[in-house]
Motif scaffolding. Structure first.
Motif, PDB file in Angstrom:
ATOM      1  N   GLY A   1       0.829  -1.341  -0.075  1.00  0.00           N
ATOM      2  CA  GLY A   1       0.002  -0.015  -0.041  1.00  0.00           C
ATOM      3  C   GLY A   1       0.809   1.360   0.087  1.00  0.00           C
ATOM      4  O   GLY A   1       0.738   2.179  -0.713  1.00  0.00           O
ATOM      5  N   CYS A   2       1.838   1.253   0.982  1.00  0.00           N
ATOM      6  CA  CYS A   2       2.715   2.563   1.001  1.00  0.00           C
ATOM      7  C   CYS A   2       3.801   2.147   1.832  1.00  0.00           C
ATOM      8  O   CYS A   2       3.924   1.070   2.364  1.00  0.00           O
ATOM      9  CB  CYS A   2       2.102   3.591   1.551  1.00  0.00           C
ATOM     10  SG  CYS A   2       1.685   3.583   3.124  1.00  0.00           S
ATOM     11  N   SER A   3       4.909   2.904   1.749  1.00  0.00           N
ATOM     12  CA  SER A   3       6.180   2.616   2.444  1.00  0.00           C
ATOM     13  C   SER A   3       6.893   3.744   2.815  1.00  0.00           C
ATOM     14  O   SER A   3       6.767   4.583   2.057  1.00  0.00           O
ATOM     15  CB  SER A   3       7.080   1.414   1.880  1.00  0.00           C
ATOM     16  OG  SER A   3       8.322   1.127   2.658  1.00  0.00           O
ATOM     17  N   THR A   4       7.655   3.613   3.803  1.00  0.00           N
ATOM     18  CA  THR A   4       8.444   4.828   4.176  1.00  0.00           C
ATOM     19  C   THR A   4       9.831   4.458   3.347  1.00  0.00           C
ATOM     20  O   THR A   4      10.103   3.128   3.008  1.00  0.00           O
ATOM     21  CB  THR A   4       8.893   4.931   5.512  1.00  0.00           C
ATOM     22  OG1 THR A   4       9.604   3.649   5.949  1.00  0.00           O
ATOM     23  CG2 THR A   4       7.952   5.137   6.522  1.00  0.00           C
ATOM     24  N   GLN A   5      10.672   5.369   2.913  1.00  0.00           N
ATOM     25  CA  GLN A   5      11.777   5.126   2.018  1.00  0.00           C
ATOM     26  C   GLN A   5      12.564   4.161   2.788  1.00  0.00           C
ATOM     27  O   GLN A   5      13.244   3.246   2.282  1.00  0.00           O
ATOM     28  CB  GLN A   5      12.487   6.431   1.711  1.00  0.00           C
ATOM     29  CG  GLN A   5      11.811   7.261   0.753  1.00  0.00           C
ATOM     30  CD  GLN A   5      12.651   8.526   0.136  1.00  0.00           C
ATOM     31  OE1 GLN A   5      12.351   9.208  -0.408  1.00  0.00           O
ATOM     32  NE2 GLN A   5      14.085   8.452   0.853  1.00  0.00           N
ATOM     33  N   GLN A   6      12.782   4.245   4.254  1.00  0.00           N
ATOM     34  CA  GLN A   6      13.850   3.367   5.106  1.00  0.00           C
ATOM     35  C   GLN A   6      13.320   1.796   4.985  1.00  0.00           C
ATOM     36  O   GLN A   6      14.156   1.207   4.791  1.00  0.00           O
ATOM     37  CB  GLN A   6      13.806   4.088   6.262  1.00  0.00           C
ATOM     38  CG  GLN A   6      14.970   3.339   7.233  1.00  0.00           C
ATOM     39  CD  GLN A   6      14.710   3.802   8.775  1.00  0.00           C
ATOM     40  OE1 GLN A   6      14.096   4.696   9.143  1.00  0.00           O
ATOM     41  NE2 GLN A   6      16.076   3.461   9.457  1.00  0.00           N
ATOM     42  N   ALA A   7      12.000   1.819   5.236  1.00  0.00           N
ATOM     43  CA  ALA A   7      11.530   0.493   5.236  1.00  0.00           C
ATOM     44  C   ALA A   7      11.643  -0.161   3.857  1.00  0.00           C
ATOM     45  O   ALA A   7      11.810  -1.225   3.829  1.00  0.00           O
ATOM     46  CB  ALA A   7      10.016   0.619   5.608  1.00  0.00           C
ATOM     47  N   LEU A   8      11.338   0.666   2.375  1.00  0.00           N
ATOM     48  CA  LEU A   8      11.600   0.091   1.335  1.00  0.00           C
ATOM     49  C   LEU A   8      12.844  -0.216   1.058  1.00  0.00           C
ATOM     50  O   LEU A   8      13.117  -1.467   0.594  1.00  0.00           O
ATOM     51  CB  LEU A   8      11.044   1.322   0.401  1.00  0.00           C
ATOM     52  CG  LEU A   8      10.964   0.727  -0.966  1.00  0.00           C
ATOM     53  CD1 LEU A   8       9.842  -0.375  -1.313  1.00  0.00           C
ATOM     54  CD2 LEU A   8      10.436   1.860  -1.879  1.00  0.00           C
ATOM     55  N   ALA A   9      13.864   0.591   1.556  1.00  0.00           N
ATOM     56  CA  ALA A   9      15.167   0.016   1.338  1.00  0.00           C
ATOM     57  C   ALA A   9      15.453  -1.088   2.190  1.00  0.00           C
ATOM     58  O   ALA A   9      16.113  -2.300   1.564  1.00  0.00           O
ATOM     59  CB  ALA A   9      16.167   1.358   2.071  1.00  0.00           C
TER      60      ALA A   9
END
Length: 153
Positions: A50-58
């Motif tokens: 659905g969505c993510s923070t940049q840090q979590a996506l990394a």
């Protein structure tokens, strides 16, 4: 047991060969869509979470934060994702898939399904299902947990 008997059923070289065929053909069908495999993985994670923070996506992509910024710049430049400040923490960016990103991902998945049909043409549907289940089982011990990617959204 001879050395030949022990190595007759090694899957590594076959998996590598099929992986290369799939990757080369996949890259050739993704290029006209303006995508590379790493773009596709990021779009898929964003669709699934659905969505993510940049840090979590990394973390989900097992990529360095600097490299994720470059990847997101590519995707944002094509209007496939949108970044905005997190309402909970203004220092963080939340990343979401746009409608254009969802449409491009659907086209890419169709193109890649055709590649898979080509590479696995000798297998009937039941054999493909079995192959998928076995590969999924083997990979389950080596996958990154993406469930935390949406924690701050």
């Amino acid at each position: 047991m001879s050395v030949t008997d022990r190595t007759v059923h090694r899957c590594g070289p076959l998996l590598d060969h099929l992986g290369r065929l799939t990757r080369l053909r996949g890259e050739s069908v993704l290029a006209p869509l303006g995508l590379r495999p790493r773009h596709l993985v990021a779009l898929t994670v964003l669709r699934d979470t659905g969505c993510s923070t940049q840090q979590a996506l990394a973390a989900s992509l097992a990529m360095d934060g600097t490299n994720v910024v470059g990847l997101l710049n590519d995707l944002e430049g094509d209007n496939l994702i949108e970044r905005r400040r997190s309402p909970e923490d203004r220092r963080r960016h939340v990343v979401e898939l746009t409608e254009a990103g969802l449409e491009r991902l659907a086209k890419a998945e169709l193109a890649l399904a055709a590649v898979e049909d080509e590479v696995l043409a000798k297998l009937d549907p039941e054999q493909r299902k079995t192959l998928y289940e076995l590969l999924h089982l083997a990979a389950s011990n080596h996958t990154v947990d993406c469930t935390t990617a949406a924690a701050d959204c």
